[in-house]
Design a protein around this motif. Structure first.
Motif, PDB file in Angstrom:
ATOM      1  N   LEU A 295      43.332  51.781 -19.452  1.00  0.00           N
ATOM      2  CA  LEU A 295      44.329  52.083 -20.482  1.00  0.00           C
ATOM      3  C   LEU A 295      45.744  51.924 -19.947  1.00  0.00           C
ATOM      4  O   LEU A 295      46.005  52.202 -18.783  1.00  0.00           O
TER       5      LEU A 295
ATOM      6  N   THR B  15      50.953  54.049 -22.755  1.00  0.00           N
ATOM      7  CA  THR B  15      51.100  54.406 -24.165  1.00  0.00           C
ATOM      8  C   THR B  15      49.751  54.804 -24.749  1.00  0.00           C
ATOM      9  O   THR B  15      49.641  55.812 -25.453  1.00  0.00           O
ATOM     10  N   GLN B  16      48.728  54.019 -24.449  1.00  0.00           N
ATOM     11  CA  GLN B  16      47.387  54.334 -24.932  1.00  0.00           C
ATOM     12  C   GLN B  16      46.925  55.691 -24.390  1.00  0.00           C
ATOM     13  O   GLN B  16      46.361  56.493 -25.133  1.00  0.00           O
TER      14      GLN B  16
ATOM     15  N   ILE C   2      45.943  58.689 -26.917  1.00  0.00           N
ATOM     16  CA  ILE C   2      44.545  59.129 -26.873  1.00  0.00           C
ATOM     17  C   ILE C   2      44.458  60.562 -26.358  1.00  0.00           C
ATOM     18  O   ILE C   2      43.643  61.356 -26.834  1.00  0.00           O
TER      19      ILE C   2
ATOM     20  N   ILE D 258      43.455  52.226 -31.582  1.00  0.00           N
ATOM     21  CA  ILE D 258      44.485  52.068 -30.550  1.00  0.00           C
ATOM     22  C   ILE D 258      44.070  51.026 -29.513  1.00  0.00           C
ATOM     23  O   ILE D 258      44.909  50.336 -28.948  1.00  0.00           O
ATOM     24  N   LEU D 259      42.776  50.916 -29.295  1.00  0.00           N
ATOM     25  CA  LEU D 259      42.278  49.991 -28.269  1.00  0.00           C
ATOM     26  C   LEU D 259      42.328  48.559 -28.762  1.00  0.00           C
ATOM     27  O   LEU D 259      42.291  48.287 -29.960  1.00  0.00           O
ATOM     28  N   LYS D 260      42.385  47.637 -27.816  1.00  0.00           N
ATOM     29  CA  LYS D 260      42.506  46.214 -28.144  1.00  0.00           C
ATOM     30  C   LYS D 260      41.326  45.432 -27.591  1.00  0.00           C
ATOM     31  O   LYS D 260      40.907  45.655 -26.459  1.00  0.00           O
TER      32      LYS D 260
ATOM     33  N   GLN E 292      38.497  46.284 -24.956  1.00  0.00           N
ATOM     34  CA  GLN E 292      38.515  47.736 -24.763  1.00  0.00           C
ATOM     35  C   GLN E 292      37.662  48.444 -25.824  1.00  0.00           C
ATOM     36  O   GLN E 292      37.024  49.451 -25.526  1.00  0.00           O
TER      37      GLN E 292
END
Length: 148
Positions: free
Chosen positions: A44, A47-48, A52, A97-99, A102
């Motif tokens: 991560l 920011t993530q 989270i 939130i994950l890309k 991920q």
């Protein structure tokens, strides 16, 4: 004199025993541990992690509150349903939130946690004796009944 010394010793013993009991973790400790485990698996960015962490902290606070209610016997099915809804919503928010990769890794992480966490595989001759782990919907299906 002997009675007062004995009473003092018993009192000190009870105090030491009470302090030796491990207190349950706080919501922030649980959230921090969860974020650290996720970061190892998902890599991560800062920011993530922050976003989270906030979602996870809210969920952990709710979990601690539910646990306290369960210990006192003052909970009902609505409390448990509310917690599960919040858990599902938190999982959905984290996935948003994950890309890319991920998200796939997060799904694997969740499945791993549902199986009981990150357990080291046995090495040696017992490794072949391990039971096959079935994931997804197939893991929830009941085996066919055995005919006597």
């Amino acid at each position: 004199m002997k009675k007062s010394v004995l009473t003092l010793c018993m009192l000190l013993g009870m105090i030491i025993f009470a302090k030796a009991q491990k207190a349950p973790p706080t919501a922030s400790e649980m959230a921090t541990k969860s974020i650290e485990a996720m970061d190892k698996k998902l890599k991560l960015n800062s920011t993530q992690k922050n976003i989270i962490y906030n979602y996870t902290l809210d969920l952990c606070k709710e979990q601690v509150a539910l646990s306290k209610k369960q210990q006192t016997g003052m909970y009902n099915e609505d409390d448990i349903s509310k917690f599960y809804r919040m858990q599902n919503e938190t999982t959905k928010n984290i996935r948003n939130i994950l890309k890319g990769e991920q998200q796939t890794q997060y799904d694997q992480y969740i499945e791993e946690m549902l199986r009981g966490g990150d357990k080291k595989k046995k090495k040696g001759k017992h490794a072949k004796d391990e039971e096959e782990v079935v994931t997804g919907i197939d893991g929830l299906k009941l085996p066919p009944p055995a005919n006597p």
